[in-house]
Design an enzyme around this catalytic site. Structure first.
Site, short mmCIF file in Angstrom:
data_model
loop_
_atom_site.label_atom_id
_atom_site.label_comp_id
_atom_site.label_asym_id
_atom_site.label_seq_id
_atom_site.Cartn_x
_atom_site.Cartn_y
_atom_site.Cartn_z
N SER A 83 -29.72 -50.10 38.85
CA SER A 83 -28.78 -48.99 38.76
C SER A 83 -29.58 -47.69 38.83
CB SER A 83 -28.01 -49.06 37.45
OG SER A 83 -28.88 -48.73 36.38
N LYS A 84 -28.85 -46.59 38.79
CA LYS A 84 -29.47 -45.26 38.88
C LYS A 84 -30.60 -45.10 37.87
CE LYS A 84 -26.69 -42.30 41.49
NZ LYS A 84 -25.25 -42.59 41.41
N ARG A 85 -30.39 -45.72 36.74
CA ARG A 85 -31.39 -45.68 35.67
C ARG A 85 -32.79 -46.05 36.18
NH1 ARG A 85 -31.26 -50.24 32.59
NH2 ARG A 85 -29.31 -50.83 33.60
N HIS A 86 -32.84 -46.91 37.18
CA HIS A 86 -34.14 -47.37 37.68
C HIS A 86 -34.71 -46.44 38.74
CE1 HIS A 86 -32.25 -51.15 36.19
NE2 HIS A 86 -33.44 -51.26 35.64
N GLY A 87 -34.03 -45.34 39.00
CA GLY A 87 -34.55 -44.41 40.02
C GLY A 87 -33.60 -44.37 41.19
#
Ligand code: GLU
Length: 477
Positions: free
Chosen positions: A242-246
Site C-alpha cells: 500500500s501507499k505506506r510502503h512508498g
C-alpha cells in the site's frame, strides 16, 4: 484456438504496481503464444472514473512497453448489452426482480440470523414472477438479482487448482441496479464473453468474485474462460502493498529514475519464476521463459533493493547515446545545463565510465552528471562548512596553491596527481587536506568520483574557474 487475453483496469486511480504486473503477465502470454491482448477500461463507476486516470494508465502501459492488439474499449459502451444479458436471465427465470428496501432487509436478516440476500429472495419468491412483472410495468423501480442455484460452484484455477465454493455462501448478487446500471460482475462476464476472452489472468483480490462470475457464465450459457489468479504483492513487512510502503504508481518509479526494462523484469518475477535462479532478464529472455505453468501460489514481496539492483544492471545495457538522451531529459530544466557537452562522444563515454558505477537509477545518474554538465553548482552547506568555512585561511591558501600548481600541470589524471601530491609535500599536509576543499570547489559536494577523474573531465579551464570561485565564496562568508 487463438488465445485471447485482456487487461481490464478501472480508471479510478493511477496504474499501480499490482495492475502493471497483471498487464505484464497478460502481455507476456499473449506475445509468447501468438494470442491477442485486449485493453478494456472498466469505467462503469462514473463518479470515480476519470479521463485523466485513463490517460495515465495508457501512458504507463506505453512506458512499460506493453502494447495491446484491440481497444482500448470502454466498458460503459457495452451498457445496453449488459442490460440485455440481465433481462434475458430474468426472462429465463434465472434471475428475479428485487423491489425490497435493503435497509429493512438487513434489519430483518439480523433479527432472523439470516443472510440479507436470502431474506430478499424469500420475499420476492413469495411475491411471485407475475406480480413482480405487474409492479415493474406500473413503473416501480427494481434491481435484478441472480438466482443462485443450490449446490456448489466448482472451477479450475491455473494457480490455485480446483476451487470449490458452497452456493449457500454466495449471495443472490445484484446484476442490474435499480437505476439500470450493471454491476461489476455482470459487466465483466458480459464483456469477456462478448470479446471471446479465453484466459482471465488477474490479481487474487478478484478470486472471491470468480465463483459469482462462473455462475453468471453458466446461467448465460457462455463458454467459460480459464482463470488464473495471481497472488497479491506484499510490502517488505509482509502486509498488503500500500501507499505506506512508498510509491504505488508506476509513473512515480519512472520519475525516480527506474527504467522500464527493470520494472518489467522486476514485476515479472513477482508471482512467476523462470524455474532456475535467473533474475536479470531482458524482455526477450522473459518472453522465451514465461509460461502460466510456473505462476506462483505464494504471495511475493516488493523488494525495493532488488528493483534498484535490477535497474542498475539494465542501465548498464544502455548505450551512451541512450543515456545521454535520458540525461538531457532529466537536466533540461537546469538553467546552466550545457547540453552540447554531451555531444562529444569521447568525453561522454569517459564521463559515463566514471559516474555509472555510482548510480543505480537515472535520477542518481543525473545527480552524478550535474557538476560536469551544469555550470552552476549546487553547494552542499555541510560540505562548505566543513571544508571551506571552518578554517577559511587554510582553505584559501590550499586552493590558491592548487590553482597555481594546476595552472602548469599536464592535464592527465597522472599529471594532475603528481602536481597535487608535490604540492601536498611542499605544504607539509596530507593529500586529503587538499582533496577535500578541492572536491567541494569542483562539485559542491562532500562525495564525488575520484578527484583526478573530476579534474580531468572538467578540463583545465573549468577547474581553475571553479577553484577561483570557491576562494571568492570563502572571502564572502
Ligand atoms: N477492473 C478490475 C480492476 O481494476 C479488474 C477486473 C478483472 O480483471 O476482472 O480491479
Amino acid at each position: 484456438m487463438n488465445m485471447r487475453l485482456r487487461f481490464a483496469p478501472s480508471p479510478t486511480g493511477y496504474l499501480h504496481v499490482g495492475g502493471a504486473r497483471t498487464a505484464i503477465f497478460n502481455w507476456l502470454i499473449a506475445r509468447k503464444e501468438g494470442g491477442v491482448l485486449v485493453l478494456r477500461i472498466e469505467d462503469t463507476d462514473r463518479v470515480r472514473s476519470s479521463e485523466e486516470h485513463t490517460k495515465v494508465i495508457l501512458d504507463g502501459l506505453t512506458w512499460l512497453g506493453v502494447d495491446w492488439d484491440e481497444g482500448p474499449f470502454f466498458q460503459s459502451e457495452g451498457i445496453e448489452r449488459h442490460r440485455a444479458d440481465a433481462t434475458r436471465l430474468l426472462e429465463e427465470g434465472k434471475a428475479y426482480r428485487d423491489f425490497t428496501d435493503m435497509a429493512a432487509m438487513r434489519l430483518e436478516a439480523k433479527e432472523r440470523g439470516m443472510h440479507p440476500s436470502r431474506v430478499v429472495r424469500e420475499k420476492m419468491m413469495d411475491l411471485g414472477a407475475e406480480a413482480a412483472k405487474q409492479r415493474a410495468e406500473a413503473g416501480e423501480p427494481f434491481a435484478i438479482r441472480l438466482l443462485v442455484p443450490d449446490g456448489e460452484t466448482v472451477f479450475d484455477d491455473l494457480v490455485h487448482g480446483e476451487m470449490r465454493f458452497g452456493n449457500d455462501d454466495i449471495d443472490d448478487l445484484v446484476i442490474l441496479r435499480s437505476d439500470g446500471t450493471p454491476t461489476y460482475n455482470l459487466a465483466v462476464v458480459s464483456d469477456d464473453a462478448d470479446m471471446r476472452i479465453t484466459h482471465v489472468l488477474r490479481g487474487d483480490d478478484h478470486l472471491s468474485n470468480a465463483p459469482k462470475q462462473v455462475l453468471l457464465y453458466r446461467a448465460l450459457g457462455y463458454p467459460e474462460p480459464v482463470f488464473a489468479h495471481v497472488p497479491l504483492i506484499l510490502g517488505s513487512d509482509g502486509r498488503k502493498l500500500s501507499k505506506r510502503h512508498g510509491a504505488m504508481a508506476v509513473g512515480d518509479y519512472a520519475d525516480e529514475g527506474i527504467v522500464p526494462e527493470a520494472m518489467v523484469n522486476f514485476l515479472a518475477l513477482l508471482g512467476w519464476s523462470p524455474g532456475d535462479d535467473r533474475e536479470l532478464m531482458n524482455r526477450k529472455e522473459l518472453l522465451g521463459a514465461f509460461g502460466m505453468e510456473r505462476l506462483l501460489k505464494s504471495a511475493s514481496v516488493f523488494d525495493m533493493e532488488k528493483l534498484e539492483w535490477l535497474n542498475g544492471q539494465h542501465l548498464d545495457a544502455y548505450s551512451d547515446e541512450e543515456l545521454a538522451k535520458c540525461l538531457r531529459g532529466l537536466l533540461q530544466e537546469e538553467e546552466s545545463f550545457c547540453s552540447e557537452l554531451l555531444d562529444d562522444v569521447n568525453w561522454l563515454s569517459e564521463l559515463l565510465g566514471v559516474i555509472k558505477p555510482r548510480a543505480r537509477k537515472l535520477d542518481q545518474l543525473a545527480e552524478q552528471a550535474r557538476p560536469f554538465v551544469c555550470q552552476d553548482l549546487h553547494f552542499d552547506t555541510k560540505a562548505v562548512e566543513k571544508h571551506l568555512s571552518r578554517d577559511p585561511g587554510a582553505a584559501t591558501q590550499r586552493l590558491q596553491g592548487l590553482y597555481a600548481a594546476f595552472g602548469g600541470a599536464d592535464w592527465t589524471r597522472e599529471g594532475l596527481e603528481v602536481s597535487l601530491r608535490d604540492l601536498a609535500s611542499q605544504m607539509e599536509v596530507g593529500a586529503g587536506k587538499l582533496i577535500h576543499p578541492l572536491r567541494v570547489a569542483l562539485t559542491g559536494n562532500m562525495a564525488s568520483p575520484g578527484i583526478f577523474d573530476v579534474l580531468y573531465l572538467l578540463g583545465r579551464e573549468r577547474s581553475l574557474i571553479r577553484i577561483e570561485d570557491a576562494v571568492e565564496r570563502i572571502d564572502l562568508s
